[in-house]
Design a protein around this motif. Structure first.
Motif, PDB file in Angstrom:
ATOM      1  N   ILE A   8      20.866  46.924  -6.680  1.00 33.02           N
ATOM      2  CA  ILE A   8      21.699  47.244  -7.777  1.00 33.02           C
ATOM      3  C   ILE A   8      21.005  46.562  -9.027  1.00 33.02           C
ATOM      4  O   ILE A   8      20.857  47.212 -10.094  1.00 33.02           O
ATOM      5  CB  ILE A   8      22.938  46.709  -7.862  1.00 33.02           C
ATOM      6  CG1 ILE A   8      23.873  47.783  -6.639  1.00 33.02           C
ATOM      7  CG2 ILE A   8      23.908  46.802  -9.255  1.00 33.02           C
ATOM      8  CD1 ILE A   8      25.224  47.171  -6.370  1.00 33.02           C
ATOM      9  N   VAL A  62      29.421  39.075 -10.450  1.00 35.82           N
ATOM     10  CA  VAL A  62      29.254  37.976  -9.146  1.00 35.82           C
ATOM     11  C   VAL A  62      28.479  36.756  -9.868  1.00 35.82           C
ATOM     12  O   VAL A  62      28.620  35.802  -9.273  1.00 35.82           O
ATOM     13  CB  VAL A  62      28.452  38.552  -8.089  1.00 35.82           C
ATOM     14  CG1 VAL A  62      29.543  39.567  -7.725  1.00 35.82           C
ATOM     15  CG2 VAL A  62      27.181  39.363  -8.821  1.00 35.82           C
ATOM     16  N   PHE A  73      19.058  48.697 -12.377  1.00 40.60           N
ATOM     17  CA  PHE A  73      19.089  48.348 -13.707  1.00 40.60           C
ATOM     18  C   PHE A  73      17.811  47.903 -14.520  1.00 40.60           C
ATOM     19  O   PHE A  73      17.562  48.564 -15.584  1.00 40.60           O
ATOM     20  CB  PHE A  73      20.098  47.163 -13.910  1.00 40.60           C
ATOM     21  CG  PHE A  73      20.350  46.896 -15.158  1.00 40.60           C
ATOM     22  CD1 PHE A  73      21.768  47.539 -15.877  1.00 40.60           C
ATOM     23  CD2 PHE A  73      20.059  45.607 -16.041  1.00 40.60           C
ATOM     24  CE1 PHE A  73      22.004  47.541 -17.128  1.00 40.60           C
ATOM     25  CE2 PHE A  73      20.473  45.593 -17.193  1.00 40.60           C
ATOM     26  CZ  PHE A  73      21.695  46.163 -17.885  1.00 40.60           C
ATOM     27  N   SER A 133      16.718  35.749 -10.600  1.00 39.89           N
ATOM     28  CA  SER A 133      17.667  36.901 -11.297  1.00 39.89           C
ATOM     29  C   SER A 133      18.899  37.037 -10.931  1.00 39.89           C
ATOM     30  O   SER A 133      19.811  37.836 -11.704  1.00 39.89           O
ATOM     31  CB  SER A 133      16.649  37.951 -11.186  1.00 39.89           C
ATOM     32  OG  SER A 133      17.091  39.324 -11.467  1.00 39.89           O
ATOM     33  N   LEU A 134      19.223  36.705  -9.808  1.00 38.63           N
ATOM     34  CA  LEU A 134      20.399  37.144  -8.973  1.00 38.63           C
ATOM     35  C   LEU A 134      21.442  36.215  -9.286  1.00 38.63           C
ATOM     36  O   LEU A 134      22.696  36.405  -9.225  1.00 38.63           O
ATOM     37  CB  LEU A 134      20.459  37.327  -7.489  1.00 38.63           C
ATOM     38  CG  LEU A 134      19.452  38.568  -6.992  1.00 38.63           C
ATOM     39  CD1 LEU A 134      19.250  38.730  -5.551  1.00 38.63           C
ATOM     40  CD2 LEU A 134      20.020  39.775  -7.710  1.00 38.63           C
ATOM     41  N   LYS A 191      24.547  44.626 -17.442  1.00 42.30           N
ATOM     42  CA  LYS A 191      24.029  44.298 -16.178  1.00 42.30           C
ATOM     43  C   LYS A 191      24.959  44.081 -15.109  1.00 42.30           C
ATOM     44  O   LYS A 191      25.918  43.820 -15.010  1.00 42.30           O
ATOM     45  CB  LYS A 191      23.526  42.682 -16.602  1.00 42.30           C
ATOM     46  CG  LYS A 191      22.515  42.296 -15.411  1.00 42.30           C
ATOM     47  CD  LYS A 191      21.752  40.916 -15.790  1.00 42.30           C
ATOM     48  CE  LYS A 191      20.736  40.596 -15.164  1.00 42.30           C
ATOM     49  NZ  LYS A 191      20.860  40.158 -13.720  1.00 42.30           N
ATOM     50  N   PRO A 192      24.546  44.877 -14.059  1.00 43.11           N
ATOM     51  CA  PRO A 192      25.326  45.097 -12.846  1.00 43.11           C
ATOM     52  C   PRO A 192      25.948  43.809 -12.177  1.00 43.11           C
ATOM     53  O   PRO A 192      26.979  43.702 -11.441  1.00 43.11           O
ATOM     54  CB  PRO A 192      24.756  46.047 -11.868  1.00 43.11           C
ATOM     55  CG  PRO A 192      23.330  45.984 -12.355  1.00 43.11           C
ATOM     56  CD  PRO A 192      23.427  45.607 -13.907  1.00 43.11           C
ATOM     57  N   LEU A 193      25.133  42.742 -12.422  1.00 43.92           N
ATOM     58  CA  LEU A 193      25.516  41.441 -11.595  1.00 43.92           C
ATOM     59  C   LEU A 193      26.304  40.684 -12.317  1.00 43.92           C
ATOM     60  O   LEU A 193      26.693  39.325 -11.756  1.00 43.92           O
ATOM     61  CB  LEU A 193      24.398  40.882 -10.976  1.00 43.92           C
ATOM     62  CG  LEU A 193      23.498  41.565  -9.840  1.00 43.92           C
ATOM     63  CD1 LEU A 193      22.493  40.704  -9.092  1.00 43.92           C
ATOM     64  CD2 LEU A 193      24.261  42.528  -9.030  1.00 43.92           C
TER      65      LEU A 193
END
Lengths: 413, 87
Positions: B46, A133, B50, A65-66, A128-130
């Protein structure tokens, strides 16, 4: 100036998820190109070189997911490369001070496209906040540096189709001139998204899928070629000064003996034989070799109508009459065009040829284009004895060209 | 937060989501446990917040409050408001 050697190789590609499988597929002339699943109903059938690998074998759902797929593929290749380079002796310096030199054409495009699609189709405020990055082009290099623990320079090269060849070449120069002792160098690409494929289709450079045999859709140098086939994957090698490799008794798989980088400066997409010629000559000069020393050339060979003829002409300019005796193949016929990673993938293919004593074929070459009249190792691999020097070409949109030359290690260490 | 969800029900739901997302045993998810001690990094948190918004159909305020413990996380999520449905 120091000698630079290759002490580890990692690869995850449409024709093999490690070096042994990749080499075996090259030798067998096996294609990794297939029809894409789950395409929008409005699109006609599409083909691509897909890495059919279950990433949950390697990562937790949280990691998946990251990180964008491009970083996940880069990490798999990097870990393989380090494992094959006698990693126990790499834990201390040189790996602690190693550089990470990676190439990618379009980085984390899957994350960017997914995030933007959701963002604009919903309220236009939430995203989506990531996304930043995951999508940034240097994310693969950053994750590789963290995973392996490399504190040297971490650099990302984005020169379209030559990105990872440039990355390998620049790492080689940094070692050769004493800035670093060791580097993880190569590239990664994971661009098989609907929007990206739409954009490439709009450019009219993609192959028309061969619906009778989708795996044969990429036909470099063939009279009936229709364009390139997009692919995903990653290839990363461990480059090291010969002194460093000897100090830790590492396996020396080959020497990186020459690198040339030149720019066409003529057209943003149209290939240029003079620019390509200058690039190959620069690599030969850097290696201190004559054209007749080269025993195999892994061509850029995208299977576009213009590109294959221009490269054929450039090879003739560099090699003269010897061009007709030089085995030249496009392994893109099997793994597809891995874009920012393709230079590294194909350099590894050239290394496989030298290490395992075979000439990788250009498959799907039933009837060559009369304008493409070299020995393309048509359809089947050929055994070969004692290749001493092999060359790999990468020619990019933007006119950024690169050529790498590897040489057989003088003696097993 | 929606009035149909009591704080206890919400916290239980969040604990289950955290346990699954970060592969942590649910027994360790006490309110006073710090995010750092659970091995959850700032980006992971974070991303999780979400996902919580999507799962619960809420919008969280654009806050810069440091979330050090799970109690902080629960309190932050409790400030969320039901997501407006676009007409």
């Amino acid at each position: 100036m120091r000698q630079v050697c290759i002490t580890g190789i990692g690869i995850v590609s449409p024709i093999g998820h490690d070096l042994a499988a990749f080499s075996a597929s090259l030798q067998a002339g096996k294609s990794g190109i297939r029809l894409l699943d789950n395409q929008p109903a409005s699109r006609s059938p599409r083909v691509a070189g897909v890495v059919d690998l279950d990433l949950s074998q390697f990562y937790t759902p949280s990691q998946i997911s990251l990180l964008d797929r491009v970083s996940l593929l880069a990490l798999i290749a990097a870990k393989q490369a380090v494992a094959s380079a006698n990693e126990k002796t790499l834990e201390a310096p040189p790996m602690l001070q190693a550089g990470v030199y990676l190439g990618t054409g379009i980085g984390g495009i899957k994350s960017l496209e997914t995030a933007f699609e959701e963002h604009f189709l919903r309220d236009g405020k939430r995203i989506k906040p990531l996304t930043v990055v995951q999508a940034m082009n240097n994310a693969p290099a950053g994750h590789v540096a963290m995973e392996i623990g490399c504190h040297g320079p971490s650099l990302t090269f984005s020169t379209a189709c030559s990105s990872s060849a440039i990355a390998i070449g620049e790492a080689y120069r940094a070692i050769k001139h004493g800035y670093i002792d060791c580097a993880l160098a190569g590239g990664a690409e994971a661009l098989l998204t609907t929007g990206t494929i739409d954009a490439w289709e709009a450019l009219r450079t993609l192959a028309i899928p061969d619906l009778a045999n989708p795996s044969a859709s990429c036909k470099p140098f063939s009279l009936n070629r229709t364009g390139l086939v997009l692919a995903e994957g990653a290839a990363i090698i461990v480059l090291e000064s010969l002194d460093s490799a000897r100090r830790r008794n590492a396996p020396v798989l080959a020497m990186l003996s020459g690198y040339g980088a030149k720019t066409d400066a003529t057209h943003i997409t149209k290939p240029d034989a003079d620019g390509q010629t200058a690039t190959m000559r620069a690599a030969l000069a850097d290696a201190g070799l004559n054209p007749s020393d080269i025993g195999y050339l892994n061509a850029h060979g995208t299977a576009t109508l213009a590109g294959d003829v221009v490269e054929t002409n450039a090879v003739k300019q560099v090699f003269g009459n010897q061009a007709f005796a030089l085995p030249v193949s496009s392994t893109k016929s099997m793994h597809g065009h891995v874009m920012g990673a393709t230079g590294a993938v194909e350099f590894v293919a050239a290394l496989c040829a030298m290490i395992n004593n075979f000439l990788p074929p250009t498959i799907n070459l039933a009837e060559p284009d009369p304008a493409c009249d070299l020995d393309y190792v048509a359809n089947s691999a050929r055994p070969v004895d004692g290749l001493k020097h092999v060359m790999s070409n990468s020619f990019a949109f933007g006119g950024s060209n690169a050529c790498l030359i590897a040489s057989r290690a003088s003696k097993p260490l | 937060m929606s009035s149909s969800n009591s704080p206890e029900v919400l916290q239980q739901k969040l604990k289950e989501m955290i346990a699954e997302e970060f592969s942590i045993s649910i027994d360790k998810l006490t309110p006073e446990a710090t995010v750092e001690s659970l091995g959850i990094d700032s980006l992971g948190l974070i991303d999780f917040m979400f996902k919580v918004e999507d799962e619960l159909g809420v919008d969280m305020p654009d806050s810069r409050t440091p979330l050090l413990t799970l109690a902080d996380v629960y309190a932050e999520i409790a400030k969320a408001t039901p997501r407006a449905v676009k007409g």
